[in-house]
Motif scaffolding. Sequence first.
Motif, short mmCIF file in Angstrom:
data_model
loop_
_atom_site.label_atom_id
_atom_site.label_comp_id
_atom_site.label_asym_id
_atom_site.label_seq_id
_atom_site.Cartn_x
_atom_site.Cartn_y
_atom_site.Cartn_z
N ASP A 139 0.88 -1.20 -0.19
CA ASP A 139 -0.01 -0.11 -0.12
C ASP A 139 0.97 1.25 0.00
OD1 ASP A 139 -2.17 -1.56 -0.07
OD2 ASP A 139 -2.85 -1.10 1.81
N ALA A 140 1.88 1.21 0.85
CA ALA A 140 2.89 2.36 1.01
C ALA A 140 3.54 2.85 -0.55
CB ALA A 140 3.75 2.17 1.85
N ILE A 141 3.83 1.56 -1.16
CA ILE A 141 4.59 1.74 -2.45
C ILE A 141 3.69 1.93 -3.55
CG2 ILE A 141 5.89 0.70 -4.14
CD1 ILE A 141 7.49 0.82 -1.70
N LYS A 142 2.45 1.43 -3.47
CA LYS A 142 1.44 1.93 -4.49
C LYS A 142 0.85 3.38 -4.21
CE LYS A 142 -0.53 -2.77 -5.37
NZ LYS A 142 -1.72 -3.39 -4.96
N MET A 143 0.86 3.91 -3.02
CA MET A 143 0.39 5.18 -2.82
C MET A 143 1.33 6.22 -3.19
SD MET A 143 -1.66 5.09 0.76
CE MET A 143 -2.09 6.90 0.94
N GLY A 144 2.71 6.03 -3.01
CA GLY A 144 3.78 6.69 -3.41
C GLY A 144 3.84 6.64 -4.89
N LYS A 145 3.55 5.64 -5.65
CA LYS A 145 3.51 5.67 -7.23
C LYS A 145 2.59 6.64 -7.56
CE LYS A 145 3.08 2.37 -10.99
NZ LYS A 145 1.93 2.52 -11.78
N ILE A 146 1.13 6.47 -7.14
CA ILE A 146 0.14 7.36 -7.49
C ILE A 146 0.38 8.68 -7.34
CG2 ILE A 146 -2.11 7.95 -6.98
CD1 ILE A 146 -2.95 4.84 -6.45
N LEU A 147 1.17 9.12 -5.98
CA LEU A 147 1.48 10.46 -5.74
C LEU A 147 2.61 10.96 -6.52
CD1 LEU A 147 1.12 10.11 -2.02
CD2 LEU A 147 -0.64 11.45 -3.52
N GLU A 148 3.22 10.16 -6.98
CA GLU A 148 4.59 10.78 -7.72
C GLU A 148 3.94 10.69 -9.28
OE1 GLU A 148 8.44 11.52 -9.10
OE2 GLU A 148 7.46 11.63 -7.23
N GLU A 149 3.29 9.93 -9.81
CA GLU A 149 2.53 9.91 -11.13
C GLU A 149 1.58 11.33 -11.12
OE1 GLU A 149 2.06 5.53 -12.39
OE2 GLU A 149 0.28 6.54 -11.66
N VAL A 150 1.06 11.76 -10.23
CA VAL A 150 0.20 12.84 -10.23
C VAL A 150 1.17 14.21 -10.10
CG1 VAL A 150 -1.59 14.43 -8.86
CG2 VAL A 150 -1.70 11.81 -9.11
N SER A 151 2.23 14.19 -9.32
CA SER A 151 3.15 15.01 -9.26
C SER A 151 3.73 15.39 -10.76
CB SER A 151 4.17 15.06 -8.10
OG SER A 151 5.08 15.99 -8.23
N GLN A 152 4.22 14.33 -11.24
CA GLN A 152 4.97 14.41 -12.46
C GLN A 152 4.01 14.84 -13.55
OE1 GLN A 152 8.31 13.65 -13.36
NE2 GLN A 152 8.48 13.61 -11.17
N GLU A 153 2.68 14.52 -13.71
CA GLU A 153 1.65 14.78 -14.67
C GLU A 153 1.31 16.32 -14.42
OE1 GLU A 153 -0.65 14.72 -17.88
OE2 GLU A 153 0.80 13.02 -17.29
N LEU A 154 1.21 16.79 -13.33
CA LEU A 154 0.86 18.18 -12.95
C LEU A 154 2.10 19.08 -13.44
CD1 LEU A 154 -1.05 17.97 -9.70
CD2 LEU A 154 -2.08 18.63 -11.96
N GLY A 155 3.29 18.59 -12.84
CA GLY A 155 4.58 19.42 -13.36
C GLY A 155 4.72 19.50 -15.02
N LYS A 156 4.43 18.22 -15.68
CA LYS A 156 4.56 18.72 -17.23
C LYS A 156 3.59 19.46 -17.74
CE LYS A 156 4.40 13.79 -17.99
NZ LYS A 156 3.92 12.60 -18.69
N LYS A 157 2.23 19.68 -17.31
CA LYS A 157 1.15 20.48 -17.52
C LYS A 157 1.31 21.99 -17.10
CE LYS A 157 -1.40 17.26 -19.25
NZ LYS A 157 -1.30 16.80 -20.58
#
Length: 170
Positions: free
Chosen positions: A63-81
């Motif tokens: 759960d910790a790794i999956k949550m970190g993955k989701i949060l990193e993806e969101v952060s990266q996507e928002l950063g790209k946009k």
Amino acid sequence: MKPTNRLDDLLKERRETQNEIVEKPKYEFILNFNPFHELSIDNYLQNYLIDKSKELINLQVNDAIKMGKILEEVSQELGKKGSPEGVYGNFLRYNGINSKTALRLRKRYILFFEAPEHAKIIVSLLTVREIEELDKKRELLDKFYPSITLEEAKKLFKGEVKEIENKKEK
């Protein structure tokens, strides 16, 4: 040739994403379950408690790794946009996640992703403080040799490196 069914594809994709990030490792080699063996209960209960502990650990780790993955993806996507400041914070608030917790989860995921295969389980089991230190001293990842135990890895954070290096050479 059988035509593919979109529902079958979606179900397959869902099963794949629900798979555990950390495969069920052999915790016996990484963790010390001796405290259960020292309890004055029968073997069945000792093994039962060890098995349930493994289930809990596996759940927490994934759960910790999956949550970190989701949060990193969101952060990266928002950063790209080039999203306006505060969007990520609003995302976190909506999902009830403290920004410091989100950062820690992202760091754990990144370190887990960067770790050599044999060290992934160790990274996933480290405390918040140890993750912070490992993030600052990534060279410690190179000292996580195959078959290192969690206890030995924790000694690296305390500077007990010589003892670990001697064991590594044997």
